[in-house]
Write an enzyme that holds these catalytic residues in place. Structure first.
Site, mmCIF file in Angstrom:
data_model
loop_
_atom_site.group_PDB
_atom_site.id
_atom_site.type_symbol
_atom_site.label_atom_id
_atom_site.label_comp_id
_atom_site.label_asym_id
_atom_site.label_seq_id
_atom_site.Cartn_x
_atom_site.Cartn_y
_atom_site.Cartn_z
ATOM 1 N N GLY A 51 73.996 99.341 22.997
ATOM 2 C CA GLY A 51 73.647 100.233 24.135
ATOM 3 C C GLY A 51 72.191 100.599 23.795
ATOM 4 O O GLY A 51 71.609 100.772 22.738
ATOM 5 N N SER A 52 71.596 100.710 25.083
ATOM 6 C CA SER A 52 70.250 101.544 24.928
ATOM 7 C C SER A 52 70.197 102.866 24.260
ATOM 8 O O SER A 52 71.415 103.664 24.501
ATOM 9 C CB SER A 52 69.460 101.531 26.429
ATOM 10 O OG SER A 52 69.179 99.838 26.880
ATOM 11 N N GLY A 53 69.046 103.526 24.075
ATOM 12 C CA GLY A 53 69.141 104.848 23.748
ATOM 13 C C GLY A 53 68.837 104.880 22.209
ATOM 14 O O GLY A 53 68.687 106.099 21.757
ATOM 15 N N HIS A 54 68.984 103.788 21.431
ATOM 16 C CA HIS A 54 68.567 103.845 20.057
ATOM 17 C C HIS A 54 67.205 103.312 19.713
ATOM 18 O O HIS A 54 67.121 102.763 18.722
ATOM 19 C CB HIS A 54 69.777 103.133 19.438
ATOM 20 C CG HIS A 54 71.326 103.309 19.992
ATOM 21 N ND1 HIS A 54 71.706 104.610 19.605
ATOM 22 C CD2 HIS A 54 72.452 102.497 20.543
ATOM 23 C CE1 HIS A 54 72.822 104.594 20.007
ATOM 24 N NE2 HIS A 54 73.251 103.654 20.429
ATOM 25 N N HIS A 216 75.882 107.798 18.483
ATOM 26 C CA HIS A 216 76.275 108.481 20.071
ATOM 27 C C HIS A 216 76.817 109.847 20.111
ATOM 28 O O HIS A 216 77.066 110.138 21.317
ATOM 29 C CB HIS A 216 77.327 107.554 20.443
ATOM 30 C CG HIS A 216 77.000 105.992 20.412
ATOM 31 N ND1 HIS A 216 77.702 105.380 19.372
ATOM 32 C CD2 HIS A 216 76.247 105.140 21.213
ATOM 33 C CE1 HIS A 216 77.446 103.931 19.405
ATOM 34 N NE2 HIS A 216 76.699 103.839 20.528
#
Length: 328
Positions: A51-54, A216
């Site tokens: 997932g993006s965001g990391h 997350h």
């Protein structure tokens, strides 16, 4: 938030990444980031994603000495098998492809499906599962330990092995060895806010922190009143060492979760180094910065990887990616 609309935040970021890094080939529509010189003849290819965001994980680690391609999903959402198959096909030179997968249910299922589809197309695929987080045994997104900071170590060391011309079986073995030799523990000082929600995704009252948080925003071991950097280092490093029990030197990653400035991270690193010295652990190399993040979360994580001379040589080998670069 510095965005247009939540629905296009990943595509907008990929367009910006393409403009900033011409050594990468960025397919915005199909969500695949590939090193522009791929496939490299005679070289095992490495593909990862999540997932993006990391960020900079994973796209920021694409380039010589590390990943051949990365597959960014929507924010905190696994990429789909079609992305992974497309990435594998783009980078496979005939020497095989190694999938590096963080232990989250969606990532595991989709990479497993992608491996089957890629093999149907004649691509030899091996997999390494990263599950280094000692905070909890199971979490909201996993069966077993979460994959966190050790992902960087696996991608760097296996990437160096692939660049050295090692065969797929050996590159896979090194990736598994690195994962087995690594442990992580994370701490949240504030909650994370996603673009879709625009506000904190969980309640963390002012003056409190969460020990053992996931990337997350998953719950950790316990919530406490705010602690000093020294106290956090004692707790986090102690948790890692009690599980890892290293007998040799380690590489230390002092990682920011996205919202913690380097001034604080370097101060925290001083405390991490103190604990390691007090516990008789030799530190061969240290990396400090925001590498495996959780959007705007303030906090930190500690990852230790026990290394021998061979693994240390792979760490020191040249790397040229947007987020990690030395020796070239």
């Amino acid at each position: 938030m510095l965005i247009n609309v939540a629905e296009t935040v990943v595509a907008d970021a990929l367009r910006g990444m393409a403009a900033a890094h011409p050594a990468l080939s960025v397919d915005v529509e199909n969500r695949v980031v590939v090193r522009r010189d791929a496939p490299v003849a005679g070289k095992v290819a490495l593909v990862s994603g999540g997932g993006s965001g990391h960020e900079p994980l994973h796209g920021g680690f694409v380039g010589p000495g590390m990943l051949s391609a990365a597959c960014p999903g929507e924010v905190f959402t696994s990429p789909v098998p079609d992305q992974m198959v497309r990435a594998a096909a783009a980078v496979d030179s005939g020497s095989g492809v190694l999938f590096i997968v963080k232990n989250y249910t969606g990532d595991v299922l989709n990479f497993d499906m992608a491996a089957e589809l890629a093999e149907d197309e004649g691509i030899q695929v091996a997999k390494v599962l990263v599950n280094d987080d000692v905070a909890v045994t199971d979490s909201l997104f996993t069966a077993g330990r979460r994959g966190t900071g050790a992902t960087l170590f696996v991608e760097k060391l296996a990437g160096a092995a692939a660049d050295a011309g090692m065969p797929l079986e050996r590159v896979e073995s090194i990736g598994r060895q690195v994962n087995a030799a690594s442990r992580s523990f994370g701490v949240a000082l504030t909650a994370v806010s996603t673009p879709a929600k625009g506000s904190p995704t969980f309640d963390l009252p002012e003056g409190e922190l969460e020990l053992g948080i996931g990337i997350h925003g998953e719950p950790g071991r316990e919530r406490r009143a705010m602690m000093t950097s020294r106290e956090i280092a004692d707790f986090a490093v102690g948790a890692v060492l009690d599980d890892l029990k290293p007998r040799g030197p380690v590489i230390a990653l002092v990682n920011g979760m996205g919202g913690t400035p380097l001034l604080e991270l370097y101060g925290f690193n001083a405390e991490v180094q103190r604990v390691l010295e007090e516990r008789g652990v030799s530190v061969a190399r240290t990396l400090v910065g925001n590498y495996v993040t959780s959007l705007d979360m303030a906090g930190c994580s500690v990852t230790l990887c026990e290394v021998d001379e061979d693994l240390l040589a792979l760490w020191d080998a040249p790397v040229a990616t947007p987020a990690l670069r030395w020796g070239r």
